[in-house]
Design a protein around this motif. Structure first.
Motif, PDB file in Angstrom:
ATOM      1  N   GLN A  93     -29.192 -23.628 -26.894  1.00  0.00           N
ATOM      2  CA  GLN A  93     -28.835 -24.226 -25.544  1.00  0.00           C
ATOM      3  C   GLN A  93     -30.212 -24.287 -25.038  1.00  0.00           C
ATOM      4  OE1 GLN A  93     -26.175 -21.262 -24.055  1.00  0.00           O
ATOM      5  NE2 GLN A  93     -24.603 -22.852 -23.632  1.00  0.00           N
ATOM      6  N   SER A  94     -31.016 -23.459 -24.880  1.00  0.00           N
ATOM      7  CA  SER A  94     -32.539 -23.522 -24.573  1.00  0.00           C
ATOM      8  C   SER A  94     -33.267 -24.632 -25.175  1.00  0.00           C
ATOM      9  CB  SER A  94     -33.044 -21.898 -24.602  1.00  0.00           C
ATOM     10  OG  SER A  94     -32.358 -21.056 -23.829  1.00  0.00           O
ATOM     11  N   PHE A  95     -33.251 -24.736 -26.262  1.00  0.00           N
ATOM     12  CA  PHE A  95     -33.914 -25.462 -26.825  1.00  0.00           C
ATOM     13  C   PHE A  95     -33.688 -27.007 -26.527  1.00  0.00           C
ATOM     14  CE2 PHE A  95     -34.259 -28.489 -30.813  1.00  0.00           C
ATOM     15  CZ  PHE A  95     -35.640 -28.557 -30.916  1.00  0.00           C
ATOM     16  N   ILE A  96     -32.440 -27.328 -26.429  1.00  0.00           N
ATOM     17  CA  ILE A  96     -31.925 -28.587 -25.958  1.00  0.00           C
ATOM     18  C   ILE A  96     -32.262 -28.760 -24.454  1.00  0.00           C
ATOM     19  CG2 ILE A  96     -29.694 -30.085 -25.661  1.00  0.00           C
ATOM     20  CD1 ILE A  96     -28.785 -28.960 -28.189  1.00  0.00           C
ATOM     21  N   SER A  97     -32.063 -27.841 -23.905  1.00  0.00           N
ATOM     22  CA  SER A  97     -32.213 -28.221 -22.177  1.00  0.00           C
ATOM     23  C   SER A  97     -33.849 -28.297 -22.058  1.00  0.00           C
ATOM     24  CB  SER A  97     -31.841 -26.750 -21.353  1.00  0.00           C
ATOM     25  OG  SER A  97     -30.409 -26.652 -21.591  1.00  0.00           O
ATOM     26  N   CYS A  98     -34.668 -27.508 -22.864  1.00  0.00           N
ATOM     27  CA  CYS A  98     -36.115 -27.628 -22.633  1.00  0.00           C
ATOM     28  C   CYS A  98     -36.363 -29.145 -22.879  1.00  0.00           C
ATOM     29  CB  CYS A  98     -36.815 -26.750 -23.503  1.00  0.00           C
ATOM     30  SG  CYS A  98     -38.568 -26.782 -23.186  1.00  0.00           S
ATOM     31  N   TYR A  99     -35.877 -29.818 -23.971  1.00  0.00           N
ATOM     32  CA  TYR A  99     -36.235 -31.044 -24.413  1.00  0.00           C
ATOM     33  C   TYR A  99     -35.879 -32.124 -23.011  1.00  0.00           C
ATOM     34  CZ  TYR A  99     -36.144 -35.517 -26.714  1.00  0.00           C
ATOM     35  OH  TYR A  99     -36.628 -36.832 -27.025  1.00  0.00           O
ATOM     36  N   GLN A 100     -34.787 -31.873 -22.365  1.00  0.00           N
ATOM     37  CA  GLN A 100     -34.424 -32.726 -21.512  1.00  0.00           C
ATOM     38  C   GLN A 100     -35.471 -32.600 -20.076  1.00  0.00           C
ATOM     39  OE1 GLN A 100     -30.283 -31.960 -21.361  1.00  0.00           O
ATOM     40  NE2 GLN A 100     -30.002 -33.549 -22.953  1.00  0.00           N
ATOM     41  N   ILE A 101     -35.723 -30.993 -20.085  1.00  0.00           N
ATOM     42  CA  ILE A 101     -36.340 -30.835 -18.503  1.00  0.00           C
ATOM     43  C   ILE A 101     -37.855 -30.461 -18.523  1.00  0.00           C
ATOM     44  CG2 ILE A 101     -34.218 -30.608 -17.327  1.00  0.00           C
ATOM     45  CD1 ILE A 101     -34.769 -27.631 -17.619  1.00  0.00           C
ATOM     46  N   CYS A 102     -38.327 -29.847 -19.715  1.00  0.00           N
ATOM     47  CA  CYS A 102     -39.746 -29.370 -19.717  1.00  0.00           C
ATOM     48  C   CYS A 102     -40.672 -30.287 -19.952  1.00  0.00           C
ATOM     49  CB  CYS A 102     -39.876 -28.382 -20.997  1.00  0.00           C
ATOM     50  SG  CYS A 102     -38.760 -26.957 -21.087  1.00  0.00           S
TER      51      CYS A 102
END
Length: 257
Positions: free
Chosen positions: A248-257
């Motif tokens: 979840q963190s990996f996918i979320s970071c791709y979208q917002i980091c």
């Protein structure tokens, strides 16, 4: 004379073991799961020689996850975790040939082709992002797809450098490169992978020894690769909260980091 009989016995055992490995290997690599009742939608790929089914969770989302499971995994049981963890993604969980409702028999070449066909069918929906997740055997399929088609993110769970290397390490006295039909040589494709990549390993893995995951990690682009080591075994890794949390963190970071 006794020495001759001993040598003949050893040679006979060696040859019989080699023959067993050659003819029975696919029954070890692929352990099909029976169909089970489930509540999920399905996407069926009608091919000339086979019918391939994929479970579909949260259809019609603009972000997509494609999941390739382990060699004895019934992905209908995996689906509930993905349903809860990724409500904003449409997740496709492939049933390998011979698994669930998919027909015919699995092999390396046909699993690769089924992955390409599933990807093509998904791309007709014009998704915004595509994340590919492969666990154990599925890491070999996921690595192949990531090397052949553009994807945004790749998650490899308990991956190996190649199945041939794993078996050679287990049976060093046999010429495994010649005996194996299916090699799943992921390490040879590492330099073709451009996607952001997450590797998840199990520190107590007794199926894929650590050196085989490490070799693959070293072959990947270090700038695009993150590694998470979880205190768990090969088959109970997904029971640890850190497993899905890391994805979840990996996918979320791709979208917002």
């Amino acid at each position: 004379m006794k020495l001759f009989k001993l040598l003949r016995l050893v040679l006979s055992i060696y040859l019989l073991t080699g023959l067993g490995l050659y003819f029975l290997q696919r029954s070890v690599i692929y352990q099909p799961t029976a169909p089970v009742n489930h509540r999920y939608e399905t996407l069926t790929l009608k091919l000339p020689e086979a019918s391939i089914q994929s479970l579909v969770i949260h259809p019609n989302q603009t972000d997509v996850i494609i999941y390739f499971g382990g060699n004895a995994e019934q992905v209908a049981y995996t689906a509930a975790d993905f349903e809860q963890a990724f409500p904003n993604h449409t997740t496709y969980l492939l049933q390998y040939r011979g698994y669930g409702e998919s027909t015919r028999q699995a092999s390396e070449s046909v699993l690769y082709q089924d992955a390409i066909n599933l990807y093509a069918a998904i791309m007709r929906t014009e998704p915004k992002t595509v994340t590919v997740i492969g666990r154990s055997l599925g890491s070999g399929v996921a690595t192949y797809l990531a090397s052949q088609r553009p994807i945004d993110q790749l998650v490899l769970v308990t991956p190996f450098d190649s199945i041939a290397a794993v078996v050679q390490n287990l049976l060093p006295v046999f010429p495994i490169q010649w005996l194996l039909h299916d090699h799943f040589d992921s390490i040879s494709r590492a330099d073709q992978i451009k996607a952001e990549t997450l590797i998840i390993t199990a520190t107590q893995d007794r199926v894929i020894p650590a050196q085989h995951s490490t070799r693959l990690i070293r072959a990947l682009n270090a700038e695009n690769t993150a590694v998470v080591n979880i205190e768990a075994g090969h088959n109970d890794l997904d029971l640890e909260p850190e497993y899905l949390n890391s994805i979840q963190s990996f996918i979320s970071c791709y979208q917002i980091c």
